[in-house]
Design an enzyme around this catalytic site. Structure first.
Site, mmCIF file in Angstrom:
data_model
loop_
_atom_site.group_PDB
_atom_site.id
_atom_site.type_symbol
_atom_site.label_atom_id
_atom_site.label_comp_id
_atom_site.label_asym_id
_atom_site.label_seq_id
_atom_site.Cartn_x
_atom_site.Cartn_y
_atom_site.Cartn_z
ATOM 1 N N LYS A 1 0.835 -1.199 0.000
ATOM 2 C CA LYS A 1 0.000 0.000 0.000
ATOM 3 C C LYS A 1 0.868 1.246 0.000
ATOM 4 C CE LYS A 1 -1.877 2.720 3.204
ATOM 5 N NZ LYS A 1 -1.941 3.977 2.447
ATOM 6 N N GLU B 1 9.570 0.599 10.994
ATOM 7 C CA GLU B 1 10.554 1.677 10.844
ATOM 8 C C GLU B 1 9.795 2.961 11.126
ATOM 9 O OE1 GLU B 1 13.608 0.945 10.133
ATOM 10 O OE2 GLU B 1 13.598 -0.936 9.019
ATOM 11 N N CYS C 1 12.867 10.641 8.096
ATOM 12 C CA CYS C 1 12.750 10.035 9.430
ATOM 13 C C CYS C 1 14.048 10.154 10.213
ATOM 14 C CB CYS C 1 12.342 8.582 9.292
ATOM 15 S SG CYS C 1 13.386 7.718 8.134
ATOM 16 N N GLU D 1 8.995 15.178 16.823
ATOM 17 C CA GLU D 1 9.455 15.131 15.437
ATOM 18 C C GLU D 1 8.630 16.127 14.618
ATOM 19 O OE1 GLU D 1 8.419 11.594 13.199
ATOM 20 O OE2 GLU D 1 10.384 11.635 12.253
#
Ligand code: NAD
Ligand code: MN
Length: 799
Positions: free
Chosen positions: A191, A266, A300, A397
């Site tokens: 996806k 992850e 990331c 973040e």
């Protein structure tokens, strides 16, 4: 502007990459259907959604919006393909991966432009970084497909893999997921992210062009709430590989708990970029540009926390501001720009909100004087100074082009600041002193450490997180294990494991009456911090032997005892920095002392399990052999050195995980215990062990052995009591880094679910037994890999 003016100002003119080929491809398609079984199929709902260009916020094309019926169809296409793909010879799979790599290279320019259009990232990056790495990933894994039979004998593919990827590196994340999966003989349902499905759809055409068999790779676009959710919960999916935010990762951990689906995550990061005062500051400035303004900071592993040694901070900040003033932001297809567009208006809004919060919390904001284009989603490069370590922008973040700077005085303070985060994805260390840099690298809790470089990637070197940045690695040999399992574990007749209760004839042959002590003279306490400690509850539990009589009592440990044990285990963390030689010596010493009491240990096993003396002796001897095995491995399961395409090396270090909580199986009271404890401590972890509640006495009999074998206090802690209740405390504990559980199916589910709090790594048996006597099932790499995490330290060299 005439030539003279340009000559004066040295202004760049626009240098846009031609997009006409891609535009006409989009126009031809108008609407993209789903790619299932190598055919384009209408979504069950008949619904479509738009994908837009972030640089203009205008729609590019429509893509299908799938629902769970489509996911069912894709999973069954993948299941069907698995039957033949998993049996396809290594060389043939290698040829397909090679063909994919070649075809990607043929379409490299097309893919670069398409990625820029759909995501908003600069053509310079898609052309020079994303797409070359995509091809490299398929080449590299073509190699592993070719070598699988030899290098990974005894392993088999998992089956159908569900893969869910984010929008920041759309095609690269696809490659990281798909290449290892199909190389190892799995089939895939992928996806793409909602904002960036287009390169995945072009990849579907590449699949057709390369002639991959139908159903090996299926691509299903749609909303997370439909497609993502259906994939995660699908009963016929054997593994979920996810890249995205930590919150979603946590919900997937909970949703898959107990299902037996293998999982790799992850997740996010807040990675430190550490600058010591002897660093080459001009290189540092370019490093910072690559760390936080690469891909608009939507990375990331972005170096989003700049940690600078105090005495050079002001000098570095002013150099940085000068550089920021010169950064070029604008049309992503312009070959001369540094910074493109933010992926979506919603993401832009979130960045804007967090930046405002940073200002409100008192940090000092600096942005260059030039203005962003007003059409499309753009955000200027931003530097925050005067940031306190606990403030929102220092912890959360931001996932945008926003750098927060803090200062430190000493290397120790730098490490402390660097680790002051719940994440652990990456770190950069800048110093001209290689001794200092290599001393700091192991101390920073992060999966990738870049020395005097940043944001460099290669298929040969695994990538993935520590702590709440997730678990599992992508790339390197270690990444392959995410897509395979030991072949023995897949077979239906799993093991010839000894059942807790044994045949009556065998029971008769043992002389039970003789070994039963006439009275209970001693209740072992708990073993915490190298001392025998009374359980907090003050209560003890009765241990009933195989013949039904009382054979002893053990302390009833509770939540508080577990907490004390975890604290003791943490205090013993020096164990990891000792030499591997020393750890091996201590394991040999344990074996030596156990061998001296072989007969006593055998009698204890017989007493608890009812097995015959001969079998009990066999278990003790297997335990001794196991201790020897891990003593041997202590200085041999060490890691690798990679040679990625750069001047330099990558040190793939096997690092301890930290504190591991473990619940032992009922079968094989001594061997089960030794088989878990020995690999964990051999690799430098400290442990909190819950022995089998049915047969805890073999573990408690080891107290004196540990005391006399130079095992440092706190390295092995033992809390007897109820397995599931104590395991729950361990699984929920934020200072426990991994949890192993060998018990019931229900207990396994509980451990996986409870572990989501700090995203600790888990290893559970789902109630299945293994044959602990067999070296194939009871020892080896599977145990060692569970005991380590790979840290890749990038060390470039050359002047
Ligand atoms: P996200 O978690 O919102 O989405 C990631 C993917 O998961 C998307 O495809 C999304 O549709 C899907 N998804 C969302 N909710 C889901 C659910 N409940 N069930 C199943 N699937 C679901 O993240 P994002 O905004 O797309 O990406 C940004 C995040 O990804 C950042 O936090 C970043 O740090 C992280 N990231 C991590 C890595 C890494 O390698 N560790 C790489 C890239 C991005
Ligand atoms: Mn888009």
């Amino acid at each position: 502007m005439n030539v003279m003016d340009i000559f004066e100002t040295m202004e760049y003119g626009p240098a846009p990459e031609a997009a006409s080929t891609v535009q006409s491809w989009l126009q031809e398609h108008q609407q993209f259907r789903l790619f299932i079984g190598n055919r384009w199929v209408e979504p069950a709902s008949g619904k479509y959604m738009e994908s837009t260009n972030p640089a203009t916020n205008k729609a590019l094309v429509q893509v299908a919006s799938a629902n769970s019926d489509d996911v069912d169809a894709a999973v069954s296409a993948a299941r069907k393909a698995f039957k033949t793909w998993s049996k396809t010879p290594d060389h043939v799979r290698a040829r397909y991966l090679y063909a994919l790599a070649r075809t990607i290279q043929k379409h490299a320019r097309f893919l670069s432009v398409l990625e820029s259009l759909d995501n908003g990232k600069s053509i310079r990056e898609t052309r020079d970084i994303d797409i070359p790495l995509v091809a490299r990933h398929f080449y590299y894994h073509a190699g592993w497909a070719q070598l699988m039979g030899r290098e990974l004998s005894g392993y088999e593919p998992l089956g159908v893999v569900g893969q869910i990827i984010p929008w920041n590196f759309p095609l690269l994340m696809l490659a990281w997921k798909i290449a290892p999966a199909i190389a190892m003989g799995n089939t895939v349902v992928l996806k793409p992210a909602r904002y960036t499905p287009l390169t995945a759809l072009k990849f579907a055409e590449i699949i057709q062009e390369a002639g991959l068999p139908a159903g090996v790779i299926n691509i299903v676009t749609g909303e997370a709430s439909q497609v993502g959710d259906a994939l995660v919960k699908h009963p016929d999916v054997n593994k979920i590989a996810f890249t995205g935010s930590t919150d979603v990762g946590r919900s997937i951990r909970r949703a898959t708990a107990g299902s037996g689906k293998k999982l790799s995550l992850e997740l996010g990061g807040k990675s430190p970029f550490i600058v010591f005062d002897d660093a080459d500051l001009d290189s540092v400035v370019e490093g910072v540009v690559d760390a936080i303004w690469f891909n608009q900071g939507q990375v990331c592993c972005a170096g989003s926390r700049l940690l600078v040694q105090e005495n050079i901070a002001e000098r570095l900040f002013s150099k940085l501001r000068a550089r920021m003033e010169k950064l070029r932001l604008g049309d992503p297809l312009d070959k001369a720009i540094d910074i493109g567009a933010i992926v979506s208006p919603a993401q832009l809004q979130e960045i804007t909100r967090l930046v405002a919060q940073g200002e409100a919390e008192g940090a000092e904001k600096w942005q260059p004087s030039w203005a962003c284009p007003t059409e499309g989603s753009f955000f200027p490069p931003t530097l925050f100074t005067n940031v306190t370590p606990a403030s929102t922008i220092a912890q959360i973040e931001i996932f945008g082009p926003v750098l927060v700077a803090m200062t430190f005085r000493t290397p120790a303070e730098a490490v402390e600041l660097a680790n002051n985060t719940r994440y652990g994805l990456a770190a950069s260390i800048w110093s001209e002193n290689i001794n200092l840099a290599l001393d700091i690298a192991p101390k920073v809790k992060a999966g990738s450490v870049w020395i005097n470089c940043t944001n460099v990637f290669d298929a040969s070197s695994g990538f993935g997180g520590y702590r709440e940045s997730g678990f599992g690695r992508e790339g390197g040999k270690e990444g392959l294990y995410e897509y395979i399992r030991p072949a023995w574990s897949g077979s239906k007749s799993v093991s010839k494991a000894r059942q807790p209760q044994v045949a009556s004839e065998e029971r008769e042959e043992s002389t039970l009456s003789e070994v039963n002590p006439p009275a209970i003279d001693r209740t072992p306490k708990l073993f915490i911090g190298g001392k025998q400690a009374r359980p907090d509850s003050g209560y003890s539990l009765r241990v009933i032997g195989a013949n039904g009589s009382l054979i002893g009592e053990v302390g009833e440990g509770n939540r508080k005892d577990i907490r004390n044990a975890v604290e003791a285990a943490h205090a013993a963390s020096k164990w990891a920095s000792g030499t591997t030689h020393n750890r091996a010596q201590i394991l040999y010493y344990i074996a030596e002392n156990m061998a001296a009491r072989e007969d006593e240990f055998a009698r204890r096993i017989a007493q608890q399990t009812g097995c015959g003396h001969v079998e009990a002796v066999k278990e003790v001897q297997a335990s001794l052999s196991r201790l020897f095995s891990y003593a041997a491995w202590a200085d041999k399961f060490e890691g690798t050195i990679h040679r990625p395409p750069m001047r330099g090396v990558v040190l793939a270090m096997h690092e301890q995980i930290g504190v591991i909580g473990m619940a032992c199986p009922d079968e094989y009271p001594l061997l089960g215990f030794v088989s878990l404890v020995a690999p964990a401590i051999a690799m430098g972890n400290t442990v909190v062990v819950i022995p089998s509640p049915k047969a805890p006495l073999s573990a408690t009999d080891c107290y004196q052995i540990f005391e006399t074998s130079d095992v440092p206090a706190g390295v092995i802690n033992i809390v007897t009591g109820e397995r599931d209740a104590l395991s729950k405390v361990l699984a929920e504990h934020d200072d426990v880094e991994a949890c192993w559980y060998f018990g019931s199916e229900e207990g396994s589910r509980m451990v996986e679910h409870a572990s989501a709090g700090n995203m600790k790594r888990t290893w559970v048996n789902y109630g299945a037994q293994r044959d602990w006597l067999s070296p194939l099932q009871g020892e080896g790499e599977e145990f060692l890999r569970a005991s380590i995490q790979v840290k890749n330290i990038w060390v470039p060299y050359g002047e």
